[in-house]
Design a protein around this motif. Sequence first.
Motif, PDB file in Angstrom:
ATOM      1  N   THR A 158      21.919-104.883  -3.211  1.00  0.00           N
ATOM      2  CA  THR A 158      23.338-104.996  -2.882  1.00  0.00           C
ATOM      3  C   THR A 158      24.331-104.404  -3.727  1.00  0.00           C
ATOM      4  OG1 THR A 158      23.322-107.675  -4.130  1.00  0.00           O
ATOM      5  CG2 THR A 158      22.913-107.135  -1.952  1.00  0.00           C
ATOM      6  N   SER A 159      25.407-104.463  -3.685  1.00  0.00           N
ATOM      7  CA  SER A 159      26.712-103.444  -4.256  1.00  0.00           C
ATOM      8  C   SER A 159      26.343-103.604  -5.863  1.00  0.00           C
ATOM      9  CB  SER A 159      27.918-103.533  -3.844  1.00  0.00           C
ATOM     10  OG  SER A 159      28.701-104.630  -3.988  1.00  0.00           O
ATOM     11  N   ASP A 160      25.960-105.109  -6.144  1.00  0.00           N
ATOM     12  CA  ASP A 160      26.175-105.560  -7.415  1.00  0.00           C
ATOM     13  C   ASP A 160      24.719-104.992  -8.343  1.00  0.00           C
ATOM     14  OD1 ASP A 160      28.149-107.227  -7.182  1.00  0.00           O
ATOM     15  OD2 ASP A 160      27.360-108.972  -6.711  1.00  0.00           O
TER      16      ASP A 160
END
Length: 173
Positions: free
Chosen positions: A60-62
């Motif tokens: 994911t982006s995190d």
Amino acid sequence: MAGRLLFSSLRQVQKLQKACIHGRSRIGNREVVGFGYNGQCSYQDRIDFPMPAIRFKESTSDIVALREKEKGDWRKLTLEEKKALYRASFCMTFSEINAPTGEWKSILGIACLFISLGLWIVVLEKFFVYKDLPPSFSEESKKAQLKRMIDLRVNPIEGISSKYDYEKGEWKK
């Protein structure tokens, strides 16, 4: 021409099968990080092979941001960020894998249930299925049968009669 067409169609079928079995359709957006157990793109928490072929969670982006931050100095990462990075790659720690599950209790309970069921079946068969023993199984009958075998000198070389002293009228020592 037909051979070339057949060969190219077989090659396409192989590519499709390979994509379905080992490709992205099964693992999604997870990163392949190694060979894995038996060379398959799968995730398993194993003690004997602690390096799975793919990461546990999808990127994911995190997680991507944390991976970029990971490339720098690790002292700048907080404890929570380090834990998040670990949990993105692995589902369980070694202590979580080795932790007792309590499954032995249910296995022991089921085993005791089957043992007691078997004992009940034996008891019920003894009362309702088996008949009484014939009179030839009583102690008096066994002694009379042994005396008759000695009197008839049954198997005098290796059997019962060879162990009996006929002159003294007693068993040999």
